[in-house]
Design a protein around this motif. Structure first.
Motif, PDB file in Angstrom:
ATOM      1  N   ALA A  58      25.652  49.163  70.151  1.00  0.00           N
ATOM      2  CA  ALA A  58      25.022  48.062  70.378  1.00  0.00           C
ATOM      3  C   ALA A  58      24.156  48.414  71.844  1.00  0.00           C
ATOM      4  N   LEU A  59      24.630  49.144  72.955  1.00  0.00           N
ATOM      5  CA  LEU A  59      23.856  49.547  73.544  1.00  0.00           C
ATOM      6  C   LEU A  59      22.618  50.503  73.395  1.00  0.00           C
ATOM      7  N   GLU A  60      22.783  51.455  72.379  1.00  0.00           N
ATOM      8  CA  GLU A  60      21.647  52.105  71.886  1.00  0.00           C
ATOM      9  C   GLU A  60      20.763  51.196  71.226  1.00  0.00           C
ATOM     10  N   ALA A  61      21.173  50.440  70.413  1.00  0.00           N
ATOM     11  CA  ALA A  61      20.123  49.266  69.810  1.00  0.00           C
ATOM     12  C   ALA A  61      19.273  48.770  70.978  1.00  0.00           C
ATOM     13  N   ALA A  62      20.085  48.235  71.685  1.00  0.00           N
ATOM     14  CA  ALA A  62      19.310  47.596  72.807  1.00  0.00           C
ATOM     15  C   ALA A  62      18.567  48.421  73.919  1.00  0.00           C
ATOM     16  N   ALA A  63      18.699  49.560  73.546  1.00  0.00           N
ATOM     17  CA  ALA A  63      17.863  50.572  74.599  1.00  0.00           C
ATOM     18  C   ALA A  63      16.765  51.076  73.573  1.00  0.00           C
ATOM     19  N   ASP A  64      16.345  50.611  72.551  1.00  0.00           N
ATOM     20  CA  ASP A  64      15.931  51.254  71.498  1.00  0.00           C
ATOM     21  C   ASP A  64      15.971  52.728  71.284  1.00  0.00           C
ATOM     22  N   PHE A  65      17.128  53.057  71.129  1.00  0.00           N
ATOM     23  CA  PHE A  65      17.559  54.328  70.791  1.00  0.00           C
ATOM     24  C   PHE A  65      17.036  55.414  71.808  1.00  0.00           C
ATOM     25  N   GLU A  66      16.718  55.085  73.207  1.00  0.00           N
ATOM     26  CA  GLU A  66      16.370  55.852  74.189  1.00  0.00           C
ATOM     27  C   GLU A  66      17.536  56.325  74.997  1.00  0.00           C
ATOM     28  N   LEU A  67      18.666  55.808  74.701  1.00  0.00           N
ATOM     29  CA  LEU A  67      19.931  56.156  75.418  1.00  0.00           C
ATOM     30  C   LEU A  67      20.741  57.273  74.664  1.00  0.00           C
ATOM     31  N   PRO A  68      20.659  58.461  75.326  1.00  0.00           N
ATOM     32  CA  PRO A  68      21.576  59.556  74.521  1.00  0.00           C
ATOM     33  C   PRO A  68      22.943  58.999  74.024  1.00  0.00           C
ATOM     34  N   HIS A  69      23.132  59.347  73.100  1.00  0.00           N
ATOM     35  CA  HIS A  69      24.497  58.947  72.345  1.00  0.00           C
ATOM     36  C   HIS A  69      25.637  59.224  73.252  1.00  0.00           C
ATOM     37  N   GLY A  70      25.672  60.256  73.879  1.00  0.00           N
ATOM     38  CA  GLY A  70      26.775  60.621  74.696  1.00  0.00           C
ATOM     39  C   GLY A  70      26.970  59.628  75.756  1.00  0.00           C
ATOM     40  N   GLU A  71      25.967  59.306  76.513  1.00  0.00           N
ATOM     41  CA  GLU A  71      26.063  58.399  77.535  1.00  0.00           C
ATOM     42  C   GLU A  71      26.515  57.025  77.242  1.00  0.00           C
ATOM     43  N   ALA A  72      26.060  56.650  75.647  1.00  0.00           N
ATOM     44  CA  ALA A  72      26.440  55.464  75.166  1.00  0.00           C
ATOM     45  C   ALA A  72      28.095  55.237  74.790  1.00  0.00           C
ATOM     46  N   VAL A  73      28.510  56.437  74.265  1.00  0.00           N
ATOM     47  CA  VAL A  73      29.812  56.593  73.876  1.00  0.00           C
ATOM     48  C   VAL A  73      30.664  56.474  74.954  1.00  0.00           C
ATOM     49  N   ALA A  74      30.193  57.170  76.202  1.00  0.00           N
ATOM     50  CA  ALA A  74      31.061  57.226  77.245  1.00  0.00           C
ATOM     51  C   ALA A  74      31.287  56.011  77.942  1.00  0.00           C
ATOM     52  N   LEU A  75      30.230  54.910  77.881  1.00  0.00           N
ATOM     53  CA  LEU A  75      30.415  53.576  78.200  1.00  0.00           C
ATOM     54  C   LEU A  75      31.213  52.848  77.412  1.00  0.00           C
ATOM     55  N   GLY A  76      31.019  53.042  76.030  1.00  0.00           N
ATOM     56  CA  GLY A  76      31.770  52.254  74.934  1.00  0.00           C
ATOM     57  C   GLY A  76      33.238  52.701  75.136  1.00  0.00           C
ATOM     58  N   LEU A  77      33.553  53.899  75.494  1.00  0.00           N
ATOM     59  CA  LEU A  77      35.108  54.249  75.552  1.00  0.00           C
ATOM     60  C   LEU A  77      35.656  53.592  77.066  1.00  0.00           C
ATOM     61  N   LEU A  78      34.703  53.261  77.932  1.00  0.00           N
ATOM     62  CA  LEU A  78      35.304  52.571  79.209  1.00  0.00           C
ATOM     63  C   LEU A  78      35.493  51.167  78.740  1.00  0.00           C
ATOM     64  N   ALA A  79      34.649  50.530  77.807  1.00  0.00           N
ATOM     65  CA  ALA A  79      34.917  49.267  77.411  1.00  0.00           C
ATOM     66  C   ALA A  79      36.171  49.111  76.497  1.00  0.00           C
ATOM     67  N   ALA A  80      36.412  50.144  75.680  1.00  0.00           N
ATOM     68  CA  ALA A  80      37.489  50.026  74.878  1.00  0.00           C
ATOM     69  C   ALA A  80      38.807  50.227  75.687  1.00  0.00           C
ATOM     70  N   LEU A  81      38.644  50.987  76.607  1.00  0.00           N
ATOM     71  CA  LEU A  81      39.891  51.510  77.308  1.00  0.00           C
ATOM     72  C   LEU A  81      40.335  50.079  78.062  1.00  0.00           C
ATOM     73  N   ARG A  82      39.262  49.497  78.723  1.00  0.00           N
ATOM     74  CA  ARG A  82      39.507  48.114  79.538  1.00  0.00           C
ATOM     75  C   ARG A  82      40.175  47.290  78.634  1.00  0.00           C
ATOM     76  N   LEU A  83      39.705  47.142  77.578  1.00  0.00           N
ATOM     77  CA  LEU A  83      40.119  45.861  76.577  1.00  0.00           C
ATOM     78  C   LEU A  83      41.685  46.344  75.889  1.00  0.00           C
ATOM     79  N   SER A  84      41.977  47.389  75.972  1.00  0.00           N
ATOM     80  CA  SER A  84      43.253  48.044  75.632  1.00  0.00           C
ATOM     81  C   SER A  84      44.261  47.935  76.825  1.00  0.00           C
ATOM     82  N   GLY A  85      43.594  47.649  78.017  1.00  0.00           N
ATOM     83  CA  GLY A  85      44.726  47.693  79.251  1.00  0.00           C
ATOM     84  C   GLY A  85      45.031  49.157  79.551  1.00  0.00           C
ATOM     85  N   ARG A  86      44.134  49.984  79.299  1.00  0.00           N
ATOM     86  CA  ARG A  86      44.581  51.442  79.658  1.00  0.00           C
ATOM     87  C   ARG A  86      43.451  52.070  80.808  1.00  0.00           C
TER      88      ARG A  86
END
Ligand SMILES: NC(=O)c1ccc[n+]([C@@H]2O[C@H](COP(=O)([O-])OP(=O)(O)OC[C@H]3O[C@@H](n4cnc5c(N)ncnc54)[C@H](O)[C@@H]3O)[C@@H](O)[C@H]2O)c1
Length: 471
Positions: free
Chosen positions: A380-408
């Motif tokens: 979602a972040l990559e698409a909103a950034a017109d794919f200018e955001l490096p995939h690794g930066e997007a995955v790092a942020l995505g992991l943060l969200a997944a861990l927060r939602l998991s209470g980890r």
């Protein structure tokens, strides 16, 4: 020689004390197949322990029972992990069945370690050191005869079972490592060809029949690029397509291999960290459409995947960061801080983790979906950034969200990947996430016992996404 265990039983052979039972148990959780120890079945069928059987009926009678049980299991349609007793390979009758039905891994152990582990137990053939040594020497060549691969631990077994060969310096051994003897079509891309093309060609020697280049990076994953390759390929169905490059190249060349003449065997040799720990493993191939990434593709398991961690030396820092995001994801899923390991071992362990999950669910219907941890948000972040955001930066942020939602705890992601909130339009990111999902909001979460997919209420997912966005 079988090249992997995808459609075959995975059979562990090896001397007493090699750890077959322990490794087999670990394989159950790694590749999700039922694990059966042939000795246990013999004991259950007869109601006697192996030492009792040896004492009451003698070794020959025991071997006969062992052979019957092993043959019955090898003939079954369901695919198992089978741990064979140390002496089962002495029966030539089983060799043919193994060749037809199994991928056999020799779990290697040295004589001293084996003796240290088993002497003093009630194993009938481990009572006297010199008999033990003679037996070891007699059986060693038999294991080599029946084995398709050799391993020292569970990770090695999983890699071998998936057909993944990890070895620093394997580029120079390509001629031996690409299975078969027929012609090889090398498919690569300009940057990688400039660095490793000549070495690859030299190593392939006589087998190299043709060389092709696709566009570098994501541009390789397009219909015109793959069409150009289809039309240029000359190998016949017995030939092999060798794909040397990053994840984009192996995805596109793998798709060409899956479709050219209705499928030729292929061997990816990934040259990026993303490729070595993720993209080149598990048989998913794809190209992009203007409507979205990976919209056309095929499952096409490689005959072998050759991973040479030494090739990462020339990788630009941003590409390494992209790979580290997948490494952290893998470590979180495996429940082990794999990101702390030095590089060759880090690659081996991460590649083994992904291999295990994909072997257990090659068509991405169940547990393989957990490999998307963090990726819903990343896309979602990559698409909103017109794919200018490096995939690794997007995955790092995505992991943060997944861990927060998991209470980890999010500390590993913060420490290793130091993600920074991105400046994109919140509504655009949310709409991209909904489009990506097209149905219920299923998100991969991380529980105490591993990852699972959960349907979450939109509000929670939306605020987790918004927390990743700056401003
Ligand atoms: N099939 C799957 O299961 C799967 C999984 C994850 C990712 N992917 C796909 O992988 C792609 C991303 O792969 P990637 O991150 O490897 O990027 P990439 O293939 O675009 O390569 C990144 C860049 O690194 C360069 N490069 C490659 N190897 C190099 C080396 N050893 N030294 C110097 N430069 C080198 C390339 O020329 C390219 O410019 C995406 O298209 C993604 O969809 C597929």
């Amino acid at each position: 020689v079988a090249s992997h265990a995808l459609e075959r039983h995975l059979v562990l052979v090896g001397f007493m004390g090699a750890g077959k039972t322990t490794v087999a148990e670990e394989l159950h959780s790694r590749i999700g197949r039922p694990v059966i120890d042939v000795d246990f079945v013999v004991e259950r069928d007869t109601g006697k322990t192996i030492p009792q059987l040896f004492a009451d009926e003698g070794e020959e009678a025991f071997r006969e029972r062992e052979r019957e049980v092993a043959a019955r299991l090898l003939r079954s349609v369901d695919r198992y992990v089978l741990a064979f007793g140390g002496g089962a390979v002495e029966s030539p009758l089983l060799h043919e069945l193994l060749r037809e039905q199994a991928f056999v891994v020799h779990l290697d152990v040295d004589l001293e370690t084996a003796w240290r582990r088993v002497h003093g137990t009630d194993r009938p053939l481990a009572q006297d050191e010199s008999t033990f040594r003679q037996l070891f020497e007699r059986r060693a060549p038999l294991y080599e005869t029946v084995a398709d691969a050799r391993a020292r631990d569970a990770d090695d077994v999983v890699l071998a079972a998936a057909g993944v060969h990890v070895e620093a310096g394997s580029l120079a051994r390509l001629g031996d490592l690409v299975p078969g003897e027929d012609a090889v079509a090398l498919v690569t891309e300009p940057r990688v060809a400039g660095i490793y093309g000549a070495d690859a060609q030299l190593a392939l020697g006589q087998r190299l029949a043709e060389v092709h280049e696709l566009a570098a990076g994501e541009r390789a994953k397009s219909v015109p690029e793959v069409e150009r390759l289809w039309r240029a390929l000359k190998i016949r169905r017995s030939g092999t397509l060798l794909a040397l490059g990053g994840g984009a190249l192996t995805d596109a060349a793998g798709f060409a291999a899956a479709t050219y003449t209705r499928g030729v065997t292929w061997v990816p040799m990934p040259t990026t960290l993303v490729g070595q720990v993720d993209a080149a493993i598990g048989g998913k191939t794809a190209i992009d459409l203007p409507e979205g990434k990976n919209l056309v593709g095929a499952f096409h398991w490689p005959d072998r995947t050759i991973v040479d961690p030494a090739l990462l030396e020339t990788l630009p820092p941003q590409e390494r960061r992209n790979g580290m995001a997948e490494v952290v994801k893998t470590g979180l899923l495996a429940g082990v801080p794999l990101w702390e390991l030095p590089e060759p071992e880090l690659v081996r362990r991460c590649a083994a983790y992904k291999s295990g999950v994909c072997l257990g669910d090659p068509l991405d219907r169940r547990e393989r979906r957990t490999l998307n941890l963090g990726h819903t948000f990343a896309h979602a972040l990559e698409a909103a950034a017109d794919f200018e955001l490096p995939h690794g930066e997007a995955v790092a942020l995505g992991l943060l969200a997944a861990l927060r939602l998991s209470g980890r705890d999010t500390k590993p992601v913060e420490d290793v990947l130091a993600p920074k909130r991105v400046r994109v339009d919140r509504e655009r990111a949310w709409q991209a996430l909904l489009r990506d999902k097209k149905g219920p909001l299923n998100v991969v979460l991380l529980g105490e016992n591993g990852a699972f997919v959960a349907e979450l209420p939109p509000q929670g997912v939306r605020s987790a996404l918004h927390e990743l966005i700056a401003g």
